[in-house]
Design a protein around this motif. Structure first.
Motif, short mmCIF file in Angstrom:
data_model
loop_
_atom_site.label_atom_id
_atom_site.label_comp_id
_atom_site.label_asym_id
_atom_site.label_seq_id
_atom_site.Cartn_x
_atom_site.Cartn_y
_atom_site.Cartn_z
N ILE A 517 0.83 -1.20 0.00
CA ILE A 517 0.00 0.00 0.00
C ILE A 517 0.87 1.25 0.00
O ILE A 517 0.58 2.25 -0.68
CB ILE A 517 -0.96 -0.02 1.21
N GLU A 518 1.98 1.24 0.73
CA GLU A 518 2.92 2.36 0.70
C GLU A 518 3.44 2.60 -0.71
O GLU A 518 3.54 3.74 -1.17
CB GLU A 518 4.09 2.09 1.64
N MET A 520 1.98 1.72 -3.55
CA MET A 520 0.90 2.23 -4.39
C MET A 520 0.68 3.71 -4.15
O MET A 520 0.38 4.47 -5.08
CB MET A 520 -0.37 1.43 -4.11
N ASN A 521 0.80 4.14 -2.91
CA ASN A 521 0.66 5.57 -2.61
C ASN A 521 1.80 6.39 -3.18
O ASN A 521 1.69 7.62 -3.27
CB ASN A 521 0.60 5.77 -1.09
N GLN A 571 -8.14 -0.28 0.26
CA GLN A 571 -7.32 0.15 1.41
C GLN A 571 -6.40 1.30 1.03
O GLN A 571 -6.13 2.19 1.83
CB GLN A 571 -6.52 -1.03 1.95
N LYS A 572 -5.90 1.29 -0.21
CA LYS A 572 -5.07 2.40 -0.67
C LYS A 572 -5.86 3.70 -0.68
O LYS A 572 -5.37 4.75 -0.24
CB LYS A 572 -4.53 2.11 -2.08
N GLU A 573 -7.10 3.66 -1.18
CA GLU A 573 -7.91 4.86 -1.24
C GLU A 573 -8.24 5.38 0.15
O GLU A 573 -8.19 6.58 0.40
CB GLU A 573 -9.20 4.58 -2.03
N SER A 576 -5.20 7.05 1.50
CA SER A 576 -4.86 8.33 0.88
C SER A 576 -5.77 9.44 1.37
O SER A 576 -5.37 10.60 1.40
CB SER A 576 -4.97 8.21 -0.65
#
Length: 616
Positions: A517-518, A520-521, A571-573, A576
């Protein structure tokens, strides 16, 4: 104890050079001109003929020559003996023709203006040599060294550097006129023998000693030791060549050439680069300081006529000879404009010839001034020629039909893989299966040794360093694959890629879900958790072994894969928009992707305590 004044006495000249470079170079770059021209102009301004801020330019020039030495070492690192052999026609054919014809023409011109025959020969040879440092610096700024005209220009420069030693050997013979004397012949044979022994020593040490030497140092993990060892190799080879009567620059070039296939090549290049740039700029400034404006005023008519004759004449001669050796007129003109200056070795040949009585001081001084002025104006002509050709709408460089680029340069420009552990090895196997031979960077000596047994080219280096990535070709890479297992290092490399190599796609190995996730951000192009796909395959195989039909097992695996991707994106959204769970270091709790059909059961007292069920 030394006084405070002695400790700070070196600061004024250092500050003077830094200030002059900081002012002049950006101004010339903003005008669209080469940084070389900025350094030369800065040298004129602070030298004895300008503001006289530096009192002893000769001392500075001695130190600054190390910049040329380091430049030739890096050029050697970027070549291979096989590539050099492919260039033999241009080196020994075009290079010899350029030096011979240019010496004849310029020497004849010197004879016509009243120089003695011997002085005319020295003048022709000194001015026929071109400025290696200036030409290679400009090729580097344009990123043209690997183009056909860049390779031919380098071939001419290489032959010129090789010819300096024979020229220095001929001058005493011209002075004495006794080439057949027994003692003189014996001295010459002894000098040749010493030179051959020196070359042999560099070759043997470079071929069999340097890789084990660097391997031992790399295991220490001390970066500063690797930098010191790189300087030791370069300066040691240069000093050895100088002691046996050869050029220091050629000694450094030979050392670099022998290390061109070393696994430590990119790290060495990255370690040397800062010193090379600093000292090379100092060298250009020292050339500017050598221009005697008083002499220029006295000899203004001669220099006004001679300067364009040399610059234009050399340009046309080189263009014509390049055309005869298969280059296009466009490439010939570019090479001619690039090599139209006199060279650094003019400041070596002319004093030697004067000391031997081959030419008088009155003859040598204007030639020295002429050489310096051509080095000042030559880069300007080269820039103007480039702009003129660009305005005419000439087509871009075509692929090199002569094979001078070499396969490695083409392949390295596509994929850069950082890390050659268990993950990176498999990535490379897949790439190799389609004929894509990536450039690989790793700082583990044992991994490099293992890769060598598989025929892969893996180079020692720290992938978190911008200079190492540049040296490895990251600016030309289409894709950079980050395959290391260091969480923080991965994030650092991604930041470097986004800031400096925006054209490269980033494919990254993620440690776990939170790390994914980090990534992807941080807008990586692709990421995958290192154990995710293997666990999916593992689970599918387990289902099949338990009796599930292969199609059903594959469908179940694909369903879990799709659900996981969807949840990861969600989870990424969430992260963010809020991000608190990442900022405070909270962990994302693993949750089942399928709703459980029954309540979890604890099968031991310890487990019941963990699940909070209490004691039954």
């Amino acid at each position: 104890m030394a006084s405070t004044a002695s400790h700070v006495s070196f600061l004024p000249p250092v500050l003077t050079f830094c200030a002059a470079a900081v002012v002049a170079v950006p101004v010339f770059r903003l005008l669209g001109l080469s940084a070389v021209l900025g350094y030369l102009a800065a040298g004129v301004a602070i030298g004895p003929s300008g503001l006289s801020l530096v009192e002893d330019p000769q001392t500075i020039a001695t130190v600054a020559e190390l910049g040329v030495v380091l430049l030739l070492f890096i050029i050697g690192l970027e070549l291979k003996l096989s590539h050099l052999w492919e260039m033999k026609r241009d080196i020994f054919g075009l290079g010899f023709a350029q030096l011979a014809v240019t010496t004849l023409c310029l020497g004849g011109a010197a004879y016509l203006v009243g120089f003695t025959p011997k002085a005319s020969f020295v003048t022709g040879a000194a001015v026929a040599l071109s400025a290696t440092a200036i030409a290679l610096q400009m090729l580097g700024e344009r990123n043209d060294l690997q183009t056909p005209y860049g390779q031919r220009s380098f071939a001419i420069l290489l032959f010129q550097d090789l010819s300096v030693v024979p020229l220095l050997a001929v001058l005493p013979l011209l002075a004495s006129g006794a080439a057949a004397e027994h003692g003189s012949l014996m001295d010459r044979l002894l000098a040749v023998g010493e030179a051959l022994v020196g070359i042999g020593a560099v070759v043997l040490i470079g071929r069999y000693g340097l890789n084990p030497f660097f391997r031992i140092l790399a295991r220490s993990g001390a970066r500063e030791v690797m930098t010191a060892s790189a300087l030791l190799v370069v300066l040691g080879a240069a000093l050895l060549m100088q002691e046996v009567g050869l050029s220091m620059a050629m000694g450094a070039f030979l050392a670099g050439l022998l290390l061109a296939e070393s696994n430590f090549r990119h790290q060495l290049e990255a370690d040397i680069e800062p010193f090379r740039g600093m000292l090379l700029g100092l060298f250009f400034m020292s050339v500017g300081m050598s221009i005697d404006l008083a002499l220029v005023r006295e000899q203004w008519l001669l220099l006004t006529i001679a300067t364009p004759v040399v610059i234009v004449g050399k340009s046309l001669l080189i263009a014509l000879l390049s055309r005869l050796f298969g280059a296009s007129w466009r490439d010939g003109l570019r090479s001619g404009a690039l090599l139209c200056t006199a060279g650094e070795f003019a400041f070596v040949l002319l004093p030697v010839a004067t000391g031997l009585g081959l030419m008088s001081t009155a003859e040598a001084q204007p030639v020295t001034a002429l050489a310096a002025i051509t080095m000042l104006l030559g880069p300007l002509l080269s820039t103007l020629v480039e702009r003129m050709l660009a305005k005419r709408g000439e087509s871009e460089e075509q692929p090199d039909e002569s094979g001078l680029l070499g396969q490695e340069g083409e392949l390295e420009s596509r994929v850069l893989v950082i890390g050659f552990g268990r993950f990176g090895q498999i990535v490379n196997q897949v790439l190799l299966a389609q004929g894509i031979e990536a450039t690989v960077i790793d700082k583990d000596v044992e991994r490099i040794r293992d890769a060598g047994r598989f025929g892969l080219q893996v180079y020692y280096g720290d992938g978190t360093r911008l200079d190492v990535l540049r040296a490895a070709g990251a600016e030309k890479a289409e894709m950079i694959c980050i395959c290391i297992d260091d969480h923080d290092a991965i994030l650092k490399i991604i930041e470097i890629i986004h800031e400096n190599f925006q054209n490269a796609r980033s494919f990254v190995r993620a440690f776990d879900r939170i790390h994914a996730i980090e990534l992807m951000n941080r807008d990586v192009d692709y990421q995958i958790r290192e154990v995710f796909e293997s666990a999916i395959v593992f689970g599918r195989a387990a289902l099949e072994e338990l009796g599930t039909e292969p199609e059903a097992a594959a469908a179940a695996a694909n369903d879990v894969r799709k659900r996981d991707i969807a949840r990861l994106v969600l989870q990424k959204e969430v992260g963010s928009m809020g991000g608190a769970e990442l900022v405070v270091g909270s962990k994302i709790t693993p949750e089942p992707l399928t709703v459980p059909t029954s309540r979890a059961r604890a099968l031991s007292p310890e487990t019941r305590d963990i699940l909070g069920e209490g004691v039954l």
